[in-house]
Scaffold this active site. Structure first.
Site, PDB file in Angstrom:
ATOM      1  N   HIS A 188      -9.280 -31.333   5.571  1.00 39.78           N
ATOM      2  CA  HIS A 188      -9.368 -32.666   4.978  1.00 39.78           C
ATOM      3  C   HIS A 188     -10.263 -32.649   3.743  1.00 39.78           C
ATOM      4  CE1 HIS A 188     -11.124 -36.740   4.604  1.00 39.78           C
ATOM      5  NE2 HIS A 188      -9.887 -37.127   4.842  1.00 39.78           N
ATOM      6  N   ARG A 219       4.874 -48.745 -21.704  1.00 44.47           N
ATOM      7  CA  ARG A 219       5.558 -49.288 -20.532  1.00 44.47           C
ATOM      8  C   ARG A 219       5.201 -50.755 -20.328  1.00 44.47           C
ATOM      9  NH1 ARG A 219       4.356 -46.830 -14.695  1.00 44.47           N
ATOM     10  NH2 ARG A 219       2.467 -48.064 -14.905  1.00 44.47           N
ATOM     11  N   MET A 224      -5.172  -7.091   9.511  1.00 40.79           N
ATOM     12  CA  MET A 224      -4.490  -6.269  10.510  1.00 40.79           C
ATOM     13  C   MET A 224      -5.332  -5.031  10.777  1.00 40.79           C
ATOM     14  SD  MET A 224      -0.555  -6.775   9.488  1.00 40.79           S
ATOM     15  CE  MET A 224      -0.744  -6.310   7.799  1.00 40.79           C
ATOM     16  N   ARG A 247      -2.942   3.102   8.932  1.00 47.25           N
ATOM     17  CA  ARG A 247      -3.333   1.803   8.350  1.00 47.25           C
ATOM     18  C   ARG A 247      -2.119   0.902   8.203  1.00 47.25           C
ATOM     19  NH1 ARG A 247      -8.309   2.967   5.280  1.00 47.25           N
ATOM     20  NH2 ARG A 247      -8.426   5.224   5.153  1.00 47.25           N
ATOM     21  N   TYR A 306      10.467 -33.280 -21.830  1.00 46.30           N
ATOM     22  CA  TYR A 306       9.001 -33.261 -21.914  1.00 46.30           C
ATOM     23  C   TYR A 306       8.365 -33.572 -20.569  1.00 46.30           C
ATOM     24  CZ  TYR A 306       9.085 -38.397 -21.998  1.00 46.30           C
ATOM     25  OH  TYR A 306       9.273 -39.713 -21.674  1.00 46.30           O
ATOM     26  N   CYS A 350       6.563 -38.571 -16.079  1.00 44.29           N
ATOM     27  CA  CYS A 350       5.219 -39.061 -16.359  1.00 44.29           C
ATOM     28  C   CYS A 350       4.400 -39.281 -15.095  1.00 44.29           C
ATOM     29  CB  CYS A 350       5.258 -40.321 -17.207  1.00 44.29           C
ATOM     30  SG  CYS A 350       6.090 -41.682 -16.392  1.00 44.29           S
ATOM     31  N   ARG A 378      -4.477  -0.522  -6.522  1.00 40.52           N
ATOM     32  CA  ARG A 378      -3.818  -1.833  -6.529  1.00 40.52           C
ATOM     33  C   ARG A 378      -3.970  -2.416  -7.913  1.00 40.52           C
ATOM     34  NH1 ARG A 378      -6.741  -3.777  -1.181  1.00 40.52           N
ATOM     35  NH2 ARG A 378      -8.480  -3.102  -2.458  1.00 40.52           N
ATOM     36  N   GLU A 408      12.214 -44.206 -11.029  1.00 39.32           N
ATOM     37  CA  GLU A 408      11.175 -43.998 -10.021  1.00 39.32           C
ATOM     38  C   GLU A 408      11.554 -44.599  -8.678  1.00 39.32           C
ATOM     39  OE1 GLU A 408       7.453 -45.748 -11.299  1.00 39.32           O
ATOM     40  OE2 GLU A 408       8.457 -47.395 -12.314  1.00 39.32           O
ATOM     41  N   ARG A 421       0.161 -47.061 -20.025  1.00 36.27           N
ATOM     42  CA  ARG A 421       0.238 -48.088 -18.966  1.00 36.27           C
ATOM     43  C   ARG A 421      -0.441 -49.356 -19.486  1.00 36.27           C
ATOM     44  NH1 ARG A 421      -1.043 -43.412 -15.361  1.00 36.27           N
ATOM     45  NH2 ARG A 421       0.502 -43.379 -13.683  1.00 36.27           N
ATOM     46  N   SER A 430      12.378 -41.669 -18.023  1.00 39.22           N
ATOM     47  CA  SER A 430      11.137 -40.963 -17.718  1.00 39.22           C
ATOM     48  C   SER A 430      10.974 -41.034 -16.205  1.00 39.22           C
ATOM     49  CB  SER A 430       9.963 -41.635 -18.417  1.00 39.22           C
ATOM     50  OG  SER A 430       8.771 -40.971 -18.065  1.00 39.22           O
ATOM     51  N   GLY A 485      -8.074  -7.087   5.630  1.00 42.84           N
ATOM     52  CA  GLY A 485      -8.868  -7.274   6.841  1.00 42.84           C
ATOM     53  C   GLY A 485      -8.148  -8.017   7.956  1.00 42.84           C
ATOM     54  N   LYS A 503       0.839  -1.204   0.000  1.00 40.22           N
ATOM     55  CA  LYS A 503       0.000   0.000   0.000  1.00 40.22           C
ATOM     56  C   LYS A 503       0.877   1.258   0.000  1.00 40.22           C
ATOM     57  CE  LYS A 503      -3.698  -0.291   2.497  1.00 40.22           C
ATOM     58  NZ  LYS A 503      -4.374  -0.537   3.773  1.00 40.22           N
ATOM     59  N   GLY A 557       9.354 -41.255 -12.916  1.00 43.20           N
ATOM     60  CA  GLY A 557       8.045 -41.641 -12.377  1.00 43.20           C
ATOM     61  C   GLY A 557       7.933 -41.035 -10.990  1.00 43.20           C
ATOM     62  N   THR A 558       7.504 -39.799 -10.968  1.00 39.87           N
ATOM     63  CA  THR A 558       7.574 -39.073  -9.685  1.00 39.87           C
ATOM     64  C   THR A 558       6.520 -39.541  -8.684  1.00 39.87           C
ATOM     65  OG1 THR A 558       6.332 -37.363 -10.817  1.00 39.87           O
ATOM     66  CG2 THR A 558       8.700 -37.006 -10.561  1.00 39.87           C
ATOM     67  N   ASN A 559       5.541 -40.352  -9.135  1.00 39.93           N
ATOM     68  CA  ASN A 559       4.607 -40.914  -8.134  1.00 39.93           C
ATOM     69  C   ASN A 559       5.365 -41.876  -7.228  1.00 39.93           C
ATOM     70  OD1 ASN A 559       2.651 -39.564  -9.565  1.00 39.93           O
ATOM     71  ND2 ASN A 559       1.972 -41.383 -10.683  1.00 39.93           N
ATOM     72  N   ASP A 560       5.992 -42.879  -7.859  1.00 36.82           N
ATOM     73  CA  ASP A 560       6.738 -43.834  -7.051  1.00 36.82           C
ATOM     74  C   ASP A 560       7.982 -43.199  -6.446  1.00 36.82           C
ATOM     75  OD1 ASP A 560       5.537 -46.449  -6.802  1.00 36.82           O
ATOM     76  OD2 ASP A 560       5.567 -46.507  -8.987  1.00 36.82           O
TER      77      ASP A 560
HETATM   78  C1  PEP Z   1       5.072 -43.046 -11.403  1.00 34.67           C
HETATM   79  O1  PEP Z   1       5.425 -43.830 -10.534  1.00 34.67           O
HETATM   80  O2  PEP Z   1       5.272 -41.831 -11.367  1.00 34.67           O
HETATM   81  C2  PEP Z   1       4.345 -43.554 -12.575  1.00 34.67           C
HETATM   82  C3  PEP Z   1       4.024 -42.773 -13.582  1.00 34.67           C
HETATM   83  O3  PEP Z   1       3.971 -44.857 -12.520  1.00 34.67           O
HETATM   84  P1  PEP Z   1       2.621 -45.342 -11.818  1.00 34.67           P
HETATM   85  O4  PEP Z   1       1.891 -44.148 -11.335  1.00 34.67           O
HETATM   86  O5  PEP Z   1       1.916 -46.094 -12.858  1.00 34.67           O
HETATM   87  O6  PEP Z   1       3.189 -46.203 -10.743  1.00 34.67           O
HETATM   88 MG    MG Z   2       5.380 -45.947 -10.944  1.00 34.87          MG
END
Ligand code: PEP
Ligand code: MG
Length: 895
Positions: A451, A632, A102, A91, A872, A852, A335, A765, A577, A784, A100, A22, A786-789
């Protein structure tokens, strides 16, 4: 000596860290020559000093006095002057807007003497006393910590005594008396009277604003919005101007474009004879800004001029607060205006067309979260229906359903074919089945990280949470709104998770025109707003595609999904998959394979799977002709395709107990299920381990893919299949798979007469794979991630268990800021990705790299993947447009 106080005329927009948002804005407007009531800013640095040391820096009060003298000279009025006093507002104003959260104190400088002079200078005694009693109240509550409720009770009592329906009916005398009552409350509560010395008022007010940084409200807000705790707030001290001095005075808010739709043109509201808070409080109805042109043409004209200057200067939508004091226009605040997702896209595109900003800049002014919001269905005209309640817009989209007040009830109704909205005071992990069954979740308690909010967003369900005006009584299967409307189980309600509103009955739903357009089928476009919007989204996506370094591919395993991904702009499939090709009626073939006693029996089962799988691959390669398709090998443990162990054991035991014969097949099946049971399937016989240990499995899948490639070539197609191995830990696994792959490829090439060579890559992964990426790259043509695992195994967290049980508690306690399964944990998992890319490329400079996991479609994570140098990202088809946008933004912001 260090300087802690800056005149508005001395500051700059770039100094927001020091002057707060401000303060920096006021300084910038002053510099632009706009009519800003003069004043000065006490810096955030002074606040930080105060919070750390418990007292203000030495010399601060002297500096304030010095600036005040300048202010008095500018205004031609003195602070505390008995005849015509200067009044001040104090202010808060932090680096980031915390509306709102402070404290603010207005009309500082009034006391028993100056109130008379002020009344005379206003020519309005009542207004002067109203200001004085407000000051005592605000000062009492904010500076001295007197509960607000005591003042409210006193006003109510005074109204009753006077038979007044509202505060407006209280007379000068009533207000004078009320001021006295307020002061007695102060004395009783804190043992001191309202300070009569204006300078003491100012000193105490500045300290109170500093302290309000630490208030409960402000802390909660910061936690929720991710604003750092250690910034502190600046304090803006400014000459008061009055919009309540008669018909030639008033106050209003103006936007240089419509912040809701993004339509060009000036928008806003004006309220004559009013102070700033009255506009926001909604006590009286405002009139559209255009009416000001009739009420006060000269101020209106002047205002339009200033709005023009401001928009030219900030090159963006500006949100401006102004006051007219007896025909003189004052600009109080500017603003960069908050806007809806729709307005963000439209305004960005308009500013490009008007040649105000470049396409690069426009791309940076929109984001993936906004595009996500534009792609979900919405109500045709939610704004035309008064909501039953408003809460937090926790998960976007629109849904209609029958109210259900327990998880079991939601499941029951949904199983009976009804659409359901689960309504709870708040949700817990026990509500998960109900949330899964419901279209939307509505709660009366909890914030954006409750939650309900976290789980609903994860599940892609609509969610409004924290609708506090609702009394939800699950025991009575009903909720009651603030105005007494009762909604019982089974009543139909509409939930707008984009706006945060709940409506009675079924509002008509429409698909998002943006999604329809991106999916290639915008029906007869009715209105020009929609045309503008889809045009703006198209413009941004096109520029994003032109700018991005990373490609966007899709996770798809059916020809339909592949086609949809292509339409949405995917440049290939980053993850197909194959396990989804083992379901349905093919499950029996998997069972036959598992139960086969002999190699020939197993080979026969695999041989029956082969043509089915080949057909799948052919169709997907046809849909993605000319583009990469990464297939895969089977990943999940085989027992996932077999019947549930407990259910099977119970049914066999029941048959035996009843003396019914149990077929040898079922006996064998049970034995196999028992044999294959795993305590931790996530870490068990899955991924490449499966391929190495189940004879014939890899060969069948590779053959199916190779034959599909050959078949596509023979009909003139241009297939670009790649083969990907999941869950590799060590290079030796890959080496052994490669031998098998090479053998099958050679066979297929000979048989078909089409030389088939499939690039072979691996998923990274598991932490060990990332840590040994340099070695693994010797055998892998691409990685590639596999960021889930990789997230599960780096954190040692099972995603399903964590999300169902304790992730919410972790978020609520601030142990985690976001779920690492939604947004990549760059400090931990991200380092493994960076290391994997670096060491992999050190071995193989042209190693292809992608991601992926779910994070491939998450805006914040995509920005990280760009920085990590990936080629990618691959995500689910519906997230492809968001990923394209973010990949482009990442490239532009890095350049
Ligand atoms: C992963 O692990 O990121 C992945 C793409 O494989 P999945 O989710 O099928 O285990
Ligand atoms: Mg996986």
């Amino acid at each position: 000596m260090k300087r802690y106080v800056y005149d508005f005329a001395d500051g700059r927009a770039e100094e927001a860290d020091l002057l707060g948002g401000k303060g920096a804005g006021l300084a910038e407007m002053t510099r632009l020559g706009l009519p800003v009531p003069p004043g000065f800013t006490v810096t955030t640095e002074a606040c930080r000093f105060f919070l750390a040391q418990g007292h203000v820096p030495e010399g601060l009060d002297w500096e304030i006095d010095d600036r005040l003298a300048t202010l008095e000279a500018t205004m031609g009025r003195d602070f505390g002057d008995p005849d015509e006093p200067l009044l001040l507002s104090v202010r808060s104003g932090a680096r980031f807007s915390m509306p709102g959260m402070m404290d603010t104190i207005l009309d500082l400088g009034l006391n028993d003497v100056t109130v008379t002079g002020f009344a005379k200078s206003l020519g309005q005694e009542r207004a002067a006393w109203d200001c004085y009693r407000r000051l005592v109240q605000m000062f009492g509550a904010t500076v001295l910590g007197v509960p607000d409720r005591l003042f409210d009770d006193a006003i109510t009592a005074q109204r009753k005594r006077r038979g007044a329906a509202s505060d407006i009916e209280l007379t000068t005398e009533d207000l004078r008396e009320l001021t006295g009552i307020f002061r007695r409350i102060l004395c009783d509560e804190v043992g001191r009277d309202f300070p009569q010395d204006p300078r003491e008022q100012l000193r105490l007010a500045v300290r109170a604003v500093f302290r309000s940084w630490q208030g409960e409200r402000a802390r909660v807000y910061r936690r929720r919005e991710g604003i750092p705790e250690d910034l502190g707030t600046a304090v803006n001290v400014q000459a008061m101007v009055f919009g309540n001095l008669g018909p030639d005075s008033g106050t209003g808010v103006a936007f240089t474009r419509d912040p809701a739709t993004g339509r060009p043109g000036v928008y806003g509201d004006y309220l004559a004879e009013a102070q700033g808070e009255d506009v926001v409080a909604g006590i009286r109805n405002t009139v559209p800004l255009q009416r000001l042109a009739e009420l006060d043409p000269s101020c209106h004209r002047e205002l339009l001029g200033h709005l023009h200057v401001l928009e030219e200067h900030y090159r963006d939508l500006c949100d401006v607060e102004f006051t007219i004091e007896r025909g003189r226009l004052w600009i109080l605040q500017t603003r960069i205006g908050k806007r809806t997702a729709e307005a963000a896209f439209r305004i960005a595109a308009q500013l490009v067309v008007e040649r105000t900003i470049s396409l690069d800049e426009a791309l940076l002014r929109v984001n993936g979260e906004q595009l996500t919001r534009l792609m979900v269905p919405r109500f045709t005209a939610a704004a035309d229906h008064a909501p039953l309640a408003t809460g937090l817009a926790a998960s976007p989209g629109a849904a209609v359903g029958a109210a259900a007040f327990s998880s079991a009830e939601a499941v029951r109704r949904s199983a009976a074919g009804q659409r359901v909205v689960l309504v709870r005071p708040e949700t817990s992990p026990d509500d998960l089945p109900g949330m899964l069954a419901a279209e939307a979740v509505l709660t009366s308690r909890g914030g954006r990280t409750s939650h309900a909010a976290v789980v609903a967003r994860g599940l892609g369900k609509v969610c409004v949470c924290g609708a506090e005006s609702l009394r939800v009584e699950p025991g009575h299967e009903r909720f009651t709104t603030a105005d007494g409307t009762v909604v019982s189980a089974g009543d139909v309600i509409s939930v707008d998770g984009t706006l945060g509103t709940v409506h009675l009955g079924a509002l008509p739903l429409t698909d998002s025109p943006v999604s329809a357009h991106l999916l290639g089928g915008l029906p007869e476009v009715e209105d020009s707003d929609t045309v503008d919007l889809v045009g703006a989204v198209g413009m941004m996506l096109q520029h994003a595609d032109r700018s991005s370094r990373m490609q966007v591919r899709a996770n798809a395993d059916t020809p339909e999904d592949a086609a949809k991904a292509l339409t949405l702009g995917a440049r290939g499939i980053g993850l197909c998959r194959t396990e989804h090709m083992f379901l349905g009626e093919r499950r029996q073939l998997v069972e036959d394979m598992v139960l086969a006693d002999t190699a020939s029996g197993r080979d026969a089962a695999l041989a029956r799977l082969l043509p089915l799988q080949r057909g799948d691959f052919e169709a997907i390669l046809a849909a993605m002709d000319g583009l990469p398709v990464t297939v895969r090998l089977l990943d999940p443990p085989l027992h996932e395709f077999l019947p549930d162990r407990t259910a099977l054991a119970v049914s066999v035991a029941a048959d035996r107990a009843a003396g019914r014969p149990v077929s040898p097949d079922r006996e064998r099946l049970l034995a196999a299920v028992e044999r294959m049971h795993e305590e931790n399937p996530m870490l068990g016989l899955r991924g490449v381990r499966l391929g190495l240990l189940v004879p014939g499995l890899v060969a069948m899948q590779v053959r199916a893919l190779a034959e599909a490639v050959a078949a596509r070539r023979l009909v003139g197609g241009d297939p670009h299949a790649e083969l990907m191995v999941p869950l590799v830990d060590t290079v030796e696994e890959l080496r052994q798979v490669r031998k098998e792959v090479d053998r099958v490829l050679a066979e297929v090439s000979t048989e078909t007469g089409v030389p088939v060579d499939l690039p072979l890559g691996t998923m990274i992964e598991l932490p060990r794979a990332a840590l040994t990426a340099g070695t693994i790259a010797a055998e892998a043509e691409f990685f590639s991630f596999g960021t889930n695992d990789l997230t599960q195994t780096t954190w040692g967290l099972s995603r399903d268990d964590a999300e169902a049980a304790f992730l919410t508690a972790y978020l609520e306690r601030g142990i985690l800021r976001v779920s690492p399964f939604e947004t990549l944990d760059t400090e931990g998992v991200g380092r493994l990705v960076e290391l994997g890319v670096r060491e992999g490329r050190a071995t193989r400079p042209h190693l292809g790299t992608g991601v992926c996991g779910e994070h491939g479609g998450d805006p914040a994570s995509i920005r990280f993947f760009h920085r990590a140098g990936l080629d990618y990202v691959s995500c689910s088809p519906l997230r492809v447009p968001v990923a394209r946008l973010e990949a482009g933004r990442a490239a532009v912001s890095a350049s």
